[in-house]
Design a protein around this motif. Structure first.
Motif, PDB file in Angstrom:
ATOM      1  N   ARG A  60       9.047  12.976 -15.346  1.00  0.00           N
ATOM      2  CA  ARG A  60       9.294  11.771 -14.548  1.00  0.00           C
ATOM      3  C   ARG A  60       8.883  11.976 -13.099  1.00  0.00           C
ATOM      4  N   LEU A  61       8.351  10.906 -12.525  1.00  0.00           N
ATOM      5  CA  LEU A  61       7.993  10.934 -11.112  1.00  0.00           C
ATOM      6  C   LEU A  61       9.235  10.763 -10.252  1.00  0.00           C
ATOM      7  N   VAL A  62       9.406  11.680  -9.301  1.00  0.00           N
ATOM      8  CA  VAL A  62      10.507  11.607  -8.346  1.00  0.00           C
ATOM      9  C   VAL A  62       9.931  11.844  -6.953  1.00  0.00           C
ATOM     10  N   ILE A  63      10.436  11.110  -5.975  1.00  0.00           N
ATOM     11  CA  ILE A  63      10.043  11.326  -4.584  1.00  0.00           C
ATOM     12  C   ILE A  63      11.318  11.595  -3.800  1.00  0.00           C
ATOM     13  N   PRO A  64      11.658  12.858  -3.560  1.00  0.00           N
ATOM     14  CA  PRO A  64      12.922  13.182  -2.886  1.00  0.00           C
ATOM     15  C   PRO A  64      13.112  12.399  -1.594  1.00  0.00           C
ATOM     16  N   GLY A  65      14.298  11.843  -1.453  1.00  0.00           N
ATOM     17  CA  GLY A  65      14.626  11.074  -0.260  1.00  0.00           C
ATOM     18  C   GLY A  65      14.299   9.605  -0.366  1.00  0.00           C
ATOM     19  N   LYS A  66      13.718   9.178  -1.509  1.00  0.00           N
ATOM     20  CA  LYS A  66      13.286   7.786  -1.643  1.00  0.00           C
ATOM     21  C   LYS A  66      14.077   7.007  -2.688  1.00  0.00           C
ATOM     22  N   GLY A  67      15.080   7.622  -3.294  1.00  0.00           N
ATOM     23  CA  GLY A  67      15.954   6.886  -4.204  1.00  0.00           C
ATOM     24  C   GLY A  67      15.408   6.642  -5.596  1.00  0.00           C
ATOM     25  N   LEU A 175       1.888   6.701  -9.589  1.00  0.00           N
ATOM     26  CA  LEU A 175       2.592   5.504  -9.138  1.00  0.00           C
ATOM     27  C   LEU A 175       2.277   4.302 -10.031  1.00  0.00           C
ATOM     28  N   ILE A 176       1.034   4.200 -10.487  1.00  0.00           N
ATOM     29  CA  ILE A 176       0.692   3.132 -11.432  1.00  0.00           C
ATOM     30  C   ILE A 176       1.508   3.288 -12.711  1.00  0.00           C
ATOM     31  N   VAL A 213       5.514  -8.966 -10.402  1.00  0.00           N
ATOM     32  CA  VAL A 213       6.538  -8.210  -9.679  1.00  0.00           C
ATOM     33  C   VAL A 213       6.155  -6.735  -9.630  1.00  0.00           C
ATOM     34  N   ALA A 214       5.646  -6.213 -10.758  1.00  0.00           N
ATOM     35  CA  ALA A 214       5.239  -4.809 -10.827  1.00  0.00           C
ATOM     36  C   ALA A 214       4.080  -4.528  -9.868  1.00  0.00           C
ATOM     37  N   LYS A 215       3.130  -5.455  -9.774  1.00  0.00           N
ATOM     38  CA  LYS A 215       1.982  -5.280  -8.882  1.00  0.00           C
ATOM     39  C   LYS A 215       2.426  -5.254  -7.421  1.00  0.00           C
ATOM     40  N   ARG A 216       3.344  -6.130  -7.088  1.00  0.00           N
ATOM     41  CA  ARG A 216       3.837  -6.167  -5.712  1.00  0.00           C
ATOM     42  C   ARG A 216       4.564  -4.862  -5.355  1.00  0.00           C
ATOM     43  N   ALA A 219       1.968  -2.056  -5.025  1.00  0.00           N
ATOM     44  CA  ALA A 219       1.248  -2.121  -3.748  1.00  0.00           C
ATOM     45  C   ALA A 219       2.095  -1.544  -2.620  1.00  0.00           C
ATOM     46  N   ARG A 220       3.379  -1.874  -2.626  1.00  0.00           N
ATOM     47  CA  ARG A 220       4.291  -1.343  -1.602  1.00  0.00           C
ATOM     48  C   ARG A 220       4.395   0.175  -1.711  1.00  0.00           C
ATOM     49  N   ASP A 221       4.522   0.674  -2.947  1.00  0.00           N
ATOM     50  CA  ASP A 221       4.604   2.122  -3.162  1.00  0.00           C
ATOM     51  C   ASP A 221       3.360   2.836  -2.651  1.00  0.00           C
ATOM     52  N   LEU A 222       2.198   2.312  -3.002  1.00  0.00           N
ATOM     53  CA  LEU A 222       0.940   2.965  -2.625  1.00  0.00           C
ATOM     54  C   LEU A 222       0.791   3.049  -1.110  1.00  0.00           C
ATOM     55  N   MET A 223       1.192   1.986  -0.415  1.00  0.00           N
ATOM     56  CA  MET A 223       1.058   1.992   1.045  1.00  0.00           C
ATOM     57  C   MET A 223       2.129   2.847   1.715  1.00  0.00           C
TER      58      MET A 223
END
Length: 244
Positions: A60-67, A175-176, A213-216, A219-223
């Protein structure tokens, strides 16, 4: 061994997880008091439990500090290296909170007349839009616990760091896959520049429920999580074959 080679090996050896890193992990989470399996990414663990295997089992993808997971779980990842394993506990106050006695209600049995099947201890019921678990039955009444199922429980955790993602392409694909897991990530056509990403959505994803909703969110995640990205473009291509 050359100084250059030694330096490269030293850099790899020192690679550890920092807050904000994109990390793939395998894990097992159990209720400490009972050993009940709460969640895992590992199919062999489910099979060993004798449970029916369904769904997707993968790191699983995890990004510590990002919930992406419980804060206390993500904190344990900081400083870990690829391949490293760790066992730890998360107390109730850092997991799903303590049990609240005021959320345990005694309700007339007649209010559960619409519940399918027999009412027994452990039955999950929904009353006034709130889900609870029947804890006891007697004298025409039932005691229903509306606390979150894991409230008051200590979590026993195991985690293994599979990989720290450093390549830009790997991060984009991860992320995709996180946001649109039902379609193979290799079917998405991706073009990247220093400040932008263009993603062609495959036919299989165009009509998925909540794809907009997933695309939005993607996009937020990628940026947010990939340095320098300021623009994300999605494209959809229709052909005669795809519309048949």
């Amino acid at each position: 061994m050359s100084d250059k080679s030694a330096g490269a090996e030293s850099e790899v050896a020192q690679q550890v997880i920092k807050e904000g890193d994109l990390v793939l992990v395998d894990y097992v989470i159990r209720v400490k008091e009972t050993g009940e399996l709460v969640e895992t990414t590992m199919e062999n663990v489910v099979k060993e439990e004798g449970l029916q295997v369904s769904g997707r089992f993968e790191p699983r993808l995890v990004i510590p500090g990002k919930g992406f997971m419980l804060k206390a779980f993500e904190e344990q990842l900081i400083g870990m290296a690829p391949g490293e394993e760790k066992k730890f506990e998360i107390p109730p106050e850092k997991a799903f909170g303590p049990r609240d006695p005021s959320k345990i209600k005694v309700i007339p049995l007649r209010r559960l007349k619409d519940v399918e099947g027999p009412i027994t201890i452990g039955t999950r019921v929904v009353i006034d839009g709130k889900e609870g678990i029947v804890r006891s039955i007697g004298s025409g009444r039932v005691q229903v616990d509306f606390n979150p199922y894991l409230a008051g429980k200590t979590l026993d955790c195991y985690v293994k760091v599979v990989k720290i993602l450093t390549d830009k392409s790997e991060k984009v694909k991860a992320l995709i896959h996180y946001r649109i897991p039902d379609v193979e990530v290799e079917k998405f056509k991706i073009r990247t520049t220093k400040s932008s990403i263009t993603i062609q959505i495959p036919d299989e994803a165009i009509l998925l429920p909540a794809i907009q909703v997933a695309k939005r969110a993607l996009a937020r995640d990628l940026m947010e999580y990939i340095e320098g990205i300021e623009k994300v473009t999605f494209s959809e291509v229709f052909t005669k074959q795809s519309l048949q």
